[in-house]
Design an enzyme around this catalytic site. Structure first.
Site, PDB file in Angstrom:
ATOM      1  CB  SER A 114      -0.787 -26.865  -2.797  1.00 32.17           C
ATOM      2  OG  SER A 114       0.500 -27.230  -3.168  1.00 32.17           O
TER       3      SER A 114
ATOM      4  CG  HIS B 235       6.776 -29.100  -3.819  1.00 27.84           C
ATOM      5  ND1 HIS B 235       6.469 -27.760  -3.874  1.00 27.84           N
ATOM      6  CD2 HIS B 235       5.743 -29.713  -3.195  1.00 27.84           C
ATOM      7  CE1 HIS B 235       5.288 -27.565  -3.300  1.00 27.84           C
ATOM      8  NE2 HIS B 235       4.827 -28.723  -2.867  1.00 27.84           N
TER       9      HIS B 235
ATOM     10  CE1 TYR C 211       6.641 -28.550  -8.361  1.00 29.00           C
ATOM     11  CE2 TYR C 211       6.039 -30.382  -6.936  1.00 29.00           C
ATOM     12  CZ  TYR C 211       5.831 -29.089  -7.390  1.00 29.00           C
ATOM     13  OH  TYR C 211       4.818 -28.347  -6.847  1.00 29.00           O
ATOM     14  CD  GLU C 212       8.951 -25.461  -5.750  1.00 32.21           C
ATOM     15  OE1 GLU C 212       9.114 -24.235  -5.835  1.00 32.21           O
ATOM     16  OE2 GLU C 212       8.525 -26.022  -4.720  1.00 32.21           O
TER      17      GLU C 212
ATOM     18  CG  MET D  77       3.676 -34.182  -6.390  1.00 30.63           C
ATOM     19  SD  MET D  77       3.451 -32.972  -7.699  1.00 30.63           S
ATOM     20  CE  MET D  77       2.149 -33.774  -8.658  1.00 30.63           C
ATOM     21  CB  SER D  78       5.004 -32.020  -0.298  1.00 29.10           C
ATOM     22  OG  SER D  78       3.735 -32.265   0.264  1.00 29.10           O
TER      23      SER D  78
END
Ligand code: HPA
Length: 278
Positions: free
Chosen positions: A33, A86, A88-89, A217-218
């Site tokens: 990011s 990710h 969460y997507e 988160m990755s």
């Protein structure tokens, strides 16, 4: 869109990419990011937008461009992922790891993986770099791993070793490259959570107590697939924010992207230093 992939499907995707490449990349680079502008440093660029690649997962997150950039950095043929997805997507872990599998089928032997991370270690400041020496796979301990399901023996073993997930030699080269460029780089443990909510102060105290230095988160799902296939890994976290241990400051995606601007020039120096030494 397919949610799991056979070896033949991975090979088909690799075959669709190969004719578009200007060289045979040996090193893959994943940009986290706010770090996408690093791809601008690639020379003699060929760009392949993700939507042109069959089944390739496209990032839905602001701050992630969606294309492969092929070319060379310090005379090394590279394939850069400008943007990643990710869990969460809403993607499956197999979809999150698909780009790694395709890179492996394209012949990539070394993967440089970057991320934007929160600092759990109180000595770290926004804009700092941290060599990922090891990781805490909390997301995997909860059962979320790209290796779930039938093992593809052609790619790697059912029970892959993770005792040296991050290549020690590459790590030492990165620390030396940073030092030679006058860039301080920490060395520590990255912890992967599912997100997308940031951590509570209690979460962060827990993460600190179990040995995390950075949180994000990755990265860990991708590293797991990469190691399964025997790819060598260099991992670097760019610190975008300090952990909110006291609950008195907010964590926002905007500050993550803002810190990226400070991190990119340092990351370019370190990655160039590594590529010119390997
Ligand atoms: N927590 C989790 N993920 C992150 C953070 C954070 O503070 N900063 C950037 N990614």
């Amino acid at each position: 869109m397919k949610e799991t992939f056979t070896l033949a499907e991975m090979d088909q995707i690799a075959q669709s990419i190969r004719p578009k490449l200007a060289n045979a990349p040996r090193v893959g680079i994943i940009l986290g990011s706010g770090l996408g502008s690093l791809a601008e440093a690639v020379e003699n660029q060929v760009r392949i937008p993700y939507p042109e690649i069959p089944d390739w997962p496209v990032s839905t997150v602001f701050g992630h461009q969606g294309q492969l950039v092929n070319g060379s950095l310090k005379d090394q043929p590279v394939l850069v992922m400008q943007g990643r997805v990710h869990y969460y997507e809403g993607y499956t872990m197999a979809q999150v790891a698909l780009p790694i599998r395709v890179m492996q089928r394209l012949g990539i032997e070394t993967l440089i993986v970057t991320n934007a991370a929160g600092a759990v270690n109180p000595a770290y400041e926004p804009g700092d770099l941290m060599l990922i020496q090891d990781h805490l796979n909390l997301i995997g301990m909860a059962g979320l791993t790209p290796l779930r399901g039938p093992n593809l023996d052609e790619l790697g073993p059912r029970f892959p070793d993770m005792s040296q997930a991050y290549d020690r030699q590459l790590g030492a080269i990165a620390l030396k490259a940073a030092q030679d460029s006058g860039i301080g780089m920490h060395s520590g443990v990255y912890c992967c959570l599912a997100g997308p909510s940031f951590e509570t102060p209690a979460d962060l105290r827990f993460l600190r107590s179990i040995g995390a230095d950075t949180v994000g988160m990755s990265t860990v799902p991708e590293v797991t697939a990469a190691r399964h296939g025997g790819t060598r890994i260099l991992g670097i976290s760019g610190i975008s924010n300090k952990a909110n241990l006291d609950g008195n400051t907010l964590t926002t995606h905007e500050e993550v992207l803002e810190a990226g601007k400070q991190i990119v020039p340092k990351l370019i120096a370190v990655i160039n230093g590594v590529l010119s030494r390997i």
